[in-house]
Design an enzyme around this catalytic site. Structure first.
Site, PDB file in Angstrom:
ATOM      1  N   SER A  64     -48.759 -74.302   4.821  1.00 30.95           N
ATOM      2  CA  SER A  64     -48.319 -74.561   6.199  1.00 30.95           C
ATOM      3  C   SER A  64     -48.996 -75.756   6.860  1.00 30.95           C
ATOM      4  O   SER A  64     -48.558 -76.182   7.943  1.00 30.95           O
ATOM      5  CB  SER A  64     -48.537 -73.321   7.067  1.00 30.95           C
ATOM      6  OG  SER A  64     -47.616 -72.325   6.721  1.00 30.95           O
ATOM      7  N   LYS A  67     -46.779 -78.542   7.749  1.00 26.06           N
ATOM      8  CA  LYS A  67     -45.919 -78.495   8.935  1.00 26.06           C
ATOM      9  C   LYS A  67     -46.343 -79.526   9.982  1.00 26.06           C
ATOM     10  O   LYS A  67     -45.526 -79.980  10.785  1.00 26.06           O
ATOM     11  CB  LYS A  67     -45.935 -77.078   9.531  1.00 26.06           C
ATOM     12  CG  LYS A  67     -45.334 -76.027   8.586  1.00 26.06           C
ATOM     13  CD  LYS A  67     -45.609 -74.603   9.067  1.00 26.06           C
ATOM     14  CE  LYS A  67     -45.006 -73.566   8.113  1.00 26.06           C
ATOM     15  NZ  LYS A  67     -45.375 -72.172   8.498  1.00 26.06           N
ATOM     16  N   TYR A 190     -38.313 -77.503   2.565  1.00 30.47           N
ATOM     17  CA  TYR A 190     -39.413 -76.697   3.100  1.00 30.47           C
ATOM     18  C   TYR A 190     -40.338 -76.197   1.988  1.00 30.47           C
ATOM     19  O   TYR A 190     -41.568 -76.314   2.082  1.00 30.47           O
ATOM     20  CB  TYR A 190     -38.840 -75.522   3.911  1.00 30.47           C
ATOM     21  CG  TYR A 190     -39.901 -74.570   4.394  1.00 30.47           C
ATOM     22  CD1 TYR A 190     -40.734 -74.925   5.459  1.00 30.47           C
ATOM     23  CD2 TYR A 190     -40.102 -73.333   3.781  1.00 30.47           C
ATOM     24  CE1 TYR A 190     -41.738 -74.064   5.892  1.00 30.47           C
ATOM     25  CE2 TYR A 190     -41.094 -72.479   4.210  1.00 30.47           C
ATOM     26  CZ  TYR A 190     -41.905 -72.846   5.261  1.00 30.47           C
ATOM     27  OH  TYR A 190     -42.910 -72.008   5.684  1.00 30.47           O
ATOM     28  N   TYR A 240     -51.113 -69.068  14.242  1.00 36.91           N
ATOM     29  CA  TYR A 240     -50.182 -67.952  14.470  1.00 36.91           C
ATOM     30  C   TYR A 240     -50.774 -66.934  15.442  1.00 36.91           C
ATOM     31  O   TYR A 240     -51.299 -67.330  16.486  1.00 36.91           O
ATOM     32  CB  TYR A 240     -49.785 -67.298  13.132  1.00 36.91           C
ATOM     33  CG  TYR A 240     -49.445 -68.336  12.108  1.00 36.91           C
ATOM     34  CD1 TYR A 240     -48.274 -69.086  12.237  1.00 36.91           C
ATOM     35  CD2 TYR A 240     -50.298 -68.639  11.053  1.00 36.91           C
ATOM     36  CE1 TYR A 240     -47.964 -70.084  11.319  1.00 36.91           C
ATOM     37  CE2 TYR A 240     -49.987 -69.632  10.133  1.00 36.91           C
ATOM     38  CZ  TYR A 240     -48.825 -70.340  10.277  1.00 36.91           C
ATOM     39  OH  TYR A 240     -48.528 -71.318   9.379  1.00 36.91           O
ATOM     40  N   VAL A 258     -51.483 -70.762   3.838  1.00 34.57           N
ATOM     41  CA  VAL A 258     -51.810 -69.593   3.013  1.00 34.57           C
ATOM     42  C   VAL A 258     -52.430 -69.951   1.665  1.00 34.57           C
ATOM     43  O   VAL A 258     -52.861 -69.052   0.932  1.00 34.57           O
ATOM     44  CB  VAL A 258     -50.617 -68.631   2.751  1.00 34.57           C
ATOM     45  CG1 VAL A 258     -50.277 -67.829   3.981  1.00 34.57           C
ATOM     46  CG2 VAL A 258     -49.431 -69.346   2.181  1.00 34.57           C
TER      47      VAL A 258
HETATM   48  O1  DON Z   1     -43.279 -70.064   3.972  1.00 32.33           O
HETATM   49  C1  DON Z   1     -44.314 -69.534   3.575  1.00 32.33           C
HETATM   50  O2  DON Z   1     -44.499 -68.333   3.647  1.00 32.33           O
HETATM   51  C2  DON Z   1     -45.371 -70.437   2.980  1.00 32.33           C
HETATM   52  N1  DON Z   1     -44.762 -71.494   2.220  1.00 32.33           N
HETATM   53  C3  DON Z   1     -46.245 -71.044   4.042  1.00 32.33           C
HETATM   54  C4  DON Z   1     -46.874 -70.008   4.954  1.00 32.33           C
HETATM   55  C5  DON Z   1     -48.217 -70.396   5.434  1.00 32.33           C
HETATM   56  O3  DON Z   1     -48.882 -71.229   4.883  1.00 32.33           O
HETATM   57  C6  DON Z   1     -48.755 -69.598   6.567  1.00 32.33           C
HETATM   58  N2  DON Z   1     -50.105 -70.023   6.908  1.00 32.33           N
HETATM   59  N3  DON Z   1     -51.123 -69.586   7.043  1.00 32.33           N
END
Ligand code: DON
Length: 308
Positions: A64, A67, A190, A240, A258
């Protein structure tokens, strides 16, 4: 004020040994293969000094954190029209939550929750997935000054095979028109942007423009106002439903992923990247957050500090 190199070395040495390390994300199977034992940190100061410790030169999945760079790309292409698609409010809910979308007619709260980031990817793609991912990658390479940065195709494939929830978010937004292009193409952008692999050193370099009012090596990447606004979004939405706690503990704009990475910005002072794959229940790096809390405290780096 503490000595930066000594403080970073001390944090890296202690956190490499910490016993409570959080849980590595495994809902993307390829991420579950990474050991929780890693800890890396890199700091690039406004004066250009670089301090790197632990696994700070080992590449990991930025997830993320991408982003932030995708938002920059979208703002450069579409200006404030980005805000017709996504809001600027903290969600107070999980990064992959679906419930708010129905209550708010398919308009994601902000560009950092999954729904908002998928909408931003769609805006960049405008139906052409391959040129969109090439543009996001080119921007990151330019910001980091490193053409070797690339997508980890195994991670991208792994998420594309298991990303049912993101597919649900994208299809749901398509029904409201928040997503205009083909859902598959949007998700491909994405998943690939999330699968970009970078080290802490590369990530800290890529964040320099945010510590410097949008400037990099004498060139304007974005306006000072946009840099301030991106920092504001990172502070309020970057973690978040743990964004308030992160602001309370660290006090710096920051974006987590993540994969266990966090990019943090001390405006006018430093760009900082940390990596430890074990996560908190909200999906943010447990030791990464602790490292930033200790570093920010030792150096007096907080946007709420009158002397920053
Ligand atoms: O879309 C997802 O679930 C992952 N590619 C990215 C989520 C993420 O990194 C949330 N962050 N802490």
């Amino acid at each position: 004020m503490a000595d930066l190199a000594a403080t970073v070395a001390d944090i890296a040495a202690r956190l490499a040994q910490a016993s409570a390390r959080g849980r590595v994300a495994d809902y993307i199977p390829e991420l579950g293969r990474v050991s929780a034992d890693h800890f890396g940190i890199a700091v690039v100061t406004a004066a250009g000094e670089e301090v790197v410790a632990g696994d700070g030169d080992m590449a990991f999945s930025i997830q993320s954190i991408s982003k932030v760079f995708a938002l920059v790309e979208a703002l450069c292409r579409h200006g404030d029209a980005v805000w017709d698609r996504v809001g600027r409010e903290p969600s107070g809910s999980a990064f992959n939550s679906i419930i708010q979308l129905e209550l708010e007619q398919g308009r994601p709260r902000n560009p950092f929750i999954n729904a908002g980031a998928i909408a931003v990817s769609d805006l960049i793609a405008a139906g052409d997935a391959s040129s969109a991912i090439a543009a996001i990658l080119a921007r990151i390479r330019r910001l980091a000054g490193d053409v070797s940065i690339d997508v980890d195709t195994a991670v991208a494939w792994s998420e594309s095979q298991t990303g049912y929830r993101n597919a649900a978010l994208a299809n749901y937004m398509r029904s409201f028109g928040t997503i205009a292009g083909p859902v598959d193409a949007t998700l491909s952008v994405y998943f690939q942007q999330c699968a970009i692999a970078m080290s802490c050193r590369q990530l800290a370099r890529a964040g320099r423009f945010l510590m410097a009012g949008g400037m990099l090596d004498g060139a304007a990447i974005i306006s000072p106002e946009r840099a301030r606004r991106i920092n504001a979004l990172m502070l309020t939405c970057g973690h978040y439903d743990a964004s308030g706690d992160f602001a309370f503990r660290v006090g710096l704009p920051a974006k987590s992923g993540v994969g266990g990475g966090i990019l943090a910005v001390a405006p006018g002072r430093a760009s900082i990247a940390v990596w430890s794959p074990g996560l908190s229940p909200q999906g943010n790096s447990l030791l990464g957050t602790q490292a930033l809390e200790e570093l920010a405290h030792a150096m007096g780096w907080s946007v709420f500090n009158p002397e920053l």
